[in-house]
Design an enzyme around this catalytic site. Structure first.
Site, PDB file in Angstrom:
ATOM      1  N   THR A  14    -113.259 -40.578  26.488  1.00 17.14           N
ATOM      2  CA  THR A  14    -111.852 -40.157  26.856  1.00 17.14           C
ATOM      3  C   THR A  14    -111.217 -40.846  28.159  1.00 17.14           C
ATOM      4  OG1 THR A  14    -112.299 -38.075  27.925  1.00 17.14           O
ATOM      5  CG2 THR A  14    -112.183 -38.085  25.618  1.00 17.14           C
ATOM      6  N   ASP A  15    -111.906 -40.972  28.886  1.00 17.60           N
ATOM      7  CA  ASP A  15    -111.399 -41.492  30.455  1.00 17.60           C
ATOM      8  C   ASP A  15    -110.658 -42.678  30.387  1.00 17.60           C
ATOM      9  OD1 ASP A  15    -112.652 -39.207  31.489  1.00 17.60           O
ATOM     10  OD2 ASP A  15    -114.121 -40.353  32.541  1.00 17.60           O
ATOM     11  N   THR A  56    -118.494 -39.464  25.789  1.00 16.05           N
ATOM     12  CA  THR A  56    -118.769 -37.880  25.762  1.00 16.05           C
ATOM     13  C   THR A  56    -119.326 -37.591  24.350  1.00 16.05           C
ATOM     14  OG1 THR A  56    -117.203 -37.411  27.497  1.00 16.05           O
ATOM     15  CG2 THR A  56    -117.980 -35.798  26.294  1.00 16.05           C
TER      16      THR A  56
END
Length: 332
Positions: free
Chosen positions: A85-86, A12
């Site tokens: 981040t996932d 992101t």
């Protein structure tokens, strides 16, 4: 000034709008243009090794990141990996096992909003990460996010959208960063002068989350396709054993076939303790199962992948699993 290598992988933080939604577009060099203040306390080079959404991260990508650090280890004082981040907690855990006892800091960071947006956490997270990478007391693999420095094996994403996305599970944060100041809470010297690098990983590890009514026959299929299974049980841990749905019998076959079985818990805090209830005690005594205790799920998965690439011996696997690495396990 410290010399830092920024390793960009996408995520992101490097995304821009496309007709199908956000997707990584921004280069490693462009990321640095958004944090000019970093040049006041360190010199930085940048390299782009991936440009993908972290949903697409695979074990071979962890090996690429570790290899990039290894190939550049002598040339830099610290490393910052920009990442989505996932799956960031999986990556920070995996790198904790692939790069052990590093006297230099290896920081993973990212953002909940792209760095090009007017309102974003990306600039702060990247600047904090570079600042911590330049800190003389920093070492080892950790995540820097929203002012928290978290051991790589203890991080978990708890918020899907908020800036306060990550926390340290069953272990204190290592440090905080506020107003350009670093406050250490867990401070220790690195025991080695050079890290141990590992170049292999075994992804044939399956995670099974128990739900009421699940058919234990599914374990037979897992045994045919995987070398190890982590059973994410309820509470402090146990195996269901009722008529027509007896997990003990299913695990019997896995053990007989030489498969590794690890018991974990769906409960985030305080960890497993299979000795408490009969449903756990019987299973543990019957098989001598490995238990994850206070480890995060991400650390349990990646540690087992790392171990299974080093040995197939069940006793060695158990001994290695219970050896503490980067603060990953306390209770045994």
């Amino acid at each position: 000034m410290k010399h830092i290598l920024l390793i960009a992988t996408g995520g992101t933080i490097a995304s821009e709008d496309t007709e199908n939604g956000l997707a990584p577009q921004i280069s490693s060099e462009k990321l640095l243009d958004y944090v000019p203040a970093a040049r006041e306390f360190c010199t930085i080079d940048a390299v782009q090794i991936l440009n993908i959404d972290s949903t697409n991260i695979q074990p071979e990508n962890w090996l690429l990141m570790a290899r990039t650090v290894k190939d550049n280890y002598e040339k830099y004082d610290g490393f910052v990996i920009c990442h989505g981040t996932d799956t960031m907690a999986y990556t920070s855990s995996a790198l904790s096992y692939l790069i052990q006892n590093s006297p230099k800091p290896i920081i993973i960071t990212g953002a909940q909003k792209p760095i090009s947006m007017e309102i974003t956490d990306a600039k702060t997270n990247l600047l904090d990460s570079l600042r911590f990478a330049a800190c003389p007391d920093a070492h080892g693999v950790c995540i820097v996010f929203n002012g928290k420095v978290i051991a790589g094996t203890r991080a978990k994403k708890l918020q899907s959208k908020s800036f306060n996305a990550f926390d340290s599970i069953n272990f204190p944060v290592l440090a905080t960063i506020r107003n350009n100041k670093i406050v250490h809470y867990v401070k220790e010297s690195c025991p080695c002068s050079y890290p141990a690098f590992y170049i292999d990983i075994n992804p044939r590890v399956f995670l099974l989350k128990l739900i009421p009514g699940m058919d234990p026959e599914f374990l037979s299929w897992i045994g045919e396709h995987y070398d190890a299974v982590i059973i994410e049980s309820y509470g402090v841990g146990g195996l269901p054993s009722v008529e027509h749905k007896d997990f003990l019998k299913a695990v019997d076959k896995l053990i007989a076939d030489g498969k590794i079985v690890v018991m974990s818990t769906q409960v985030m805090y305080e960890g497993s303790d299979m000795e408490v209830y009969e449903v756990g005690h019987v299973a543990k005594e019957r098989y001598g199962l490995i238990e994850a205790y206070d480890m995060t799920l991400e650390a349990t998965v990646t540690k087992l992948m790392w171990i299974m690439a080093q040995t197939k011996d069940p006793q060695k696997i158990k001994a290695m699993f219970y050896t503490t690495i980067n603060h990953d396990i306390l209770f045994q």
